[in-house]
Design an enzyme around this catalytic site. Structure first.
Site, mmCIF file in Angstrom:
data_model
loop_
_atom_site.group_PDB
_atom_site.id
_atom_site.type_symbol
_atom_site.label_atom_id
_atom_site.label_comp_id
_atom_site.label_asym_id
_atom_site.label_seq_id
_atom_site.Cartn_x
_atom_site.Cartn_y
_atom_site.Cartn_z
ATOM 1 C CG ASN A 35 4.338 -1.728 5.189
ATOM 2 O OD1 ASN A 35 5.439 -2.054 5.604
ATOM 3 N ND2 ASN A 35 3.382 -2.607 5.070
ATOM 4 C CB CYS B 168 -3.751 1.537 7.087
ATOM 5 S SG CYS B 168 -3.518 2.985 8.156
ATOM 6 N NE ARG B 169 -4.510 1.537 1.764
ATOM 7 C CZ ARG B 169 -4.265 2.280 0.702
ATOM 8 N NH1 ARG B 169 -5.073 2.208 -0.342
ATOM 9 N NH2 ARG B 169 -3.218 3.085 0.667
ATOM 10 C CB SER B 170 0.229 -3.512 2.649
ATOM 11 O OG SER B 170 1.132 -2.632 3.274
ATOM 12 C CB CYS C 225 -0.983 -0.026 1.178
ATOM 13 S SG CYS C 225 -0.200 -0.011 2.810
ATOM 14 C CG ASP D 283 -5.361 5.618 2.670
ATOM 15 O OD1 ASP D 283 -5.381 5.174 3.840
ATOM 16 O OD2 ASP D 283 -4.476 6.367 2.237
HETATM 17 P P1 4NP Z 1 -1.823 2.775 4.146
HETATM 18 O O1 4NP Z 1 -2.480 4.110 4.734
HETATM 19 O O2 4NP Z 1 -1.262 3.142 2.786
HETATM 20 O O3 4NP Z 1 -2.967 1.832 4.058
HETATM 21 O O4 4NP Z 1 -0.753 2.337 5.129
HETATM 22 C C1 4NP Z 1 -1.792 5.317 4.856
HETATM 23 C C2 4NP Z 1 -0.925 5.506 5.912
HETATM 24 C C3 4NP Z 1 -0.274 6.717 6.056
HETATM 25 C C4 4NP Z 1 -0.490 7.714 5.140
HETATM 26 C C5 4NP Z 1 -1.341 7.516 4.073
HETATM 27 C C6 4NP Z 1 -1.988 6.309 3.936
HETATM 28 N N1 4NP Z 1 0.154 8.960 5.296
HETATM 29 O O5 4NP Z 1 -0.129 9.895 4.527
HETATM 30 O O6 4NP Z 1 1.015 9.110 6.199
#
Ligand code: 4NP
Length: 158
Positions: free
Chosen positions: A10, A12-14, A7, A121
């Site tokens: 790294n 939340c989703r992945s 993602c 997201d």
């Molecule tokens: P992820 O979510 O891609 O599912 O881990 C996010 C985590 C952090 C951020 C964006 C999306 N960020 O902008 O810091």
């Protein structure tokens, strides 16, 4: 068979995909055959545990999210049989990585029969977004395991 879920951050989703997949792989008796990992296209959160909301939502379903964030590396395409992007932006970023192998790159929701859709997201939203993500990841992982079992996905990494 080695599978890398990717993602943006790294956190939340992945990491949730990695944990749901590991849980289902173990329940399916495939633990010796399938290894899972996760990474982010961005390196902002490198070295950090997953978002506390992701850990809590998964724990409520009996799934442990334990991963520590890292950024994708060019050699990931050589080391993993399958690199699974959570959304179209992750997919585009992965395609642009040196060493990218389009034959090993897929989108997560394809495995749920939901091609063209992103895993949304949840980072900037409320807790319910994390549950929605888990619902999507559970059905995607079930589809992925079914494809591996049926032999349509084969181990090719060295
Ligand atoms: P992820 O979510 O891609 O599912 O881990 C996010 C985590 C952090 C951020 C964006 C999306 N960020 O902008 O810091």
């Amino acid at each position: 068979m080695r599978i890398l879920f990717v993602c943006l951050g790294n956190i939340c989703r992945s990491p949730s995909a990695e944990a749901v997949m590991r849980h289902r792989v173990e329940a399916s008796g495939l633990a010796g055959e399938i290894e899972v990992d996760s990474a982010g296209t961005a390196g902002w959160h490198t070295g950090k545990a997953a978002d506390a909301r992701a850990i809590a939502a998964a724990a409520a379903r009996g799934v442990d999210v334990t991963s520590i964030a890292r950024q994708v590396r060019p050699e990931d395409f050589a080391e993993f049989d399958l690199v699974v992007a959570m959304d179209a932006a992750n997919h585009a970023d992965l395609e642009g990585l040196p060493g990218a192998d389009p034959a090993r790159l897929r989108m997560m929701r394809e495995f749920a029969g939901e091609a063209g859709l992103d895993v949304p997201d949840p980072y900037y939203g409320g807790d319910e977004g994390f549950d929605e993500v888990l619902d999507i990841l559970e059905r995607s992982c079930d589809g992925l395991i079914a494809e591996i079992r049926s032999g349509t996905i084969k181990a090719t990494a060295g």
